[in-house]
Write a protein that holds these residues in place. Structure first.
Motif: not given
Length: 300
Positions: A42-44, A178-187, A246-252
């Motif tokens: 999800g991130v890399l 966590g928010k920085v990690i999610r931001a890095a995953a998207h942009n 689902g790739m990238g989903s922790i709940l998944g």
């Protein structure tokens, strides 16, 4: 096919409890491995084909630490911390050089290290099967729930995995890191433009993924045989989990792992010769009905 045995189990509370507990154990171990895999992807945006090796190293690190100290808590810590450090070194030295490269190149690098890591284990610990044994604290009478037998260690394993899921979920959704990690995953470009070291984020995420796989290996060590190459089978099943969830989903990853664990547990009764096939069949059914997986999102 033995549907009578499956029906008999479903009608027996004792068998139901025992098989459900076994399914949860399988599912929780798969979750810890798969969630690291899906987090890294999800991130890399890298499919870490060598991820199973960290599960293997976690088991061997834990076994060695337990033999030296006699403390299972310290063994779990060594298994998790050792693979986190190994993951960080592996990402910084090798994987960081193939980011953005062709997927085939990434897979070749990972597969090469699968073979290298297996040989390293053979050199250090030997090629034979090893066993850590059940820690002394858990060599007690099992619990009896509705007539079913539940070893106390199983409860610890389930509890640790659930705690990891909660901490990971809250950490990624509520904390600043966590928010920085999610931001890095998207942009990642925007995150880098804001002065945040994305290389440090990537290394930390890879280390976290390795730590979770190593924790799974450490938890599996008392109830599984240790052998070089033991990470490959769990890697394949973890890929199935991430595809289902689902790739990238922790709940998944959590839901997919639990479903797969229960399919393996109950499928071994009704379809003893087709248990592996049931997992793939379930994956195909999910992908046909929802190609992104149960909790996956469409690419923007």
């Amino acid at each position: 096919m033995d549907l009578d045995a499956l029906a008999g189990c479903l009608s027996s509370s004792a068998c139901l409890v025992t098989q459900t507990t076994s399914g949860l154990i399988i599912g929780m171990l798969l979750f810890l491995v798969a969630v690291g895999l899906t987090l890294i992807f999800g991130v890399l945006k890298v499919v870490n084909f060598s991820h199973g090796a960290f599960y293997m190293f976690g088991a061997y690190f834990a076994m060695t630490a337990y033999q030296l100290t006699g403390s299972f808590a310290l063994a779990m810590l060594c298994g998790a911390a050792g693979t986190a450090i190994l993951g960080l070194i592996f990402e910084r030295v090798f994987m960081s050089r193939v980011y953005g490269a062709d997927v085939l190149m990434q897979l070749l690098v990972c597969y090469a290290f699968v073979l290298i890591f297996d040989d390293v284990v053979r050199i250090i610990w030997g090629p034979e099967f090893r066993s850590m044994g059940m820690p002394a604290a858990f060599q007690v009478m099992p619990l009896f729930i509705a007539g079913g037998v539940v070893p106390p260690y199983y409860l610890l394993l389930i509890g640790v995995a659930l705690a990891a899921a909660v901490v990971l979920g809250i950490g990624l959704s509520r904390s600043r890191i966590g928010k920085v990690i999610r931001a890095a995953a998207h942009n990642p470009g925007m995150v880098s433009a804001l002065g945040i070291n994305t290389g440090l984020i990537y290394g930390g995420v890879f280390a976290l993924g390795g730590m979770l796989a190593g924790l799974a290996g450490a938890l599996a060590a008392p109830v599984r045989s240790l052998t070089p190459g033991m990470g490959f089978s769990v890697l394949i099943e973890s890929f199935i989990v991430t595809v289902i969830g689902g790739m990238g989903s922790i709940l998944g990853a959590l839901i997919g792992a639990l479903l797969l664990g229960l399919i393996r547990s109950f499928g071994s009764l009704g379809f003893p010769l087709f248990t592996e096939g049931l997992m793939y069949l379930f994956m195909v059914i999910v992908l046909v009905s929802k190609p992104t997986g149960l909790f996956g999102k469409e690419a923007a």
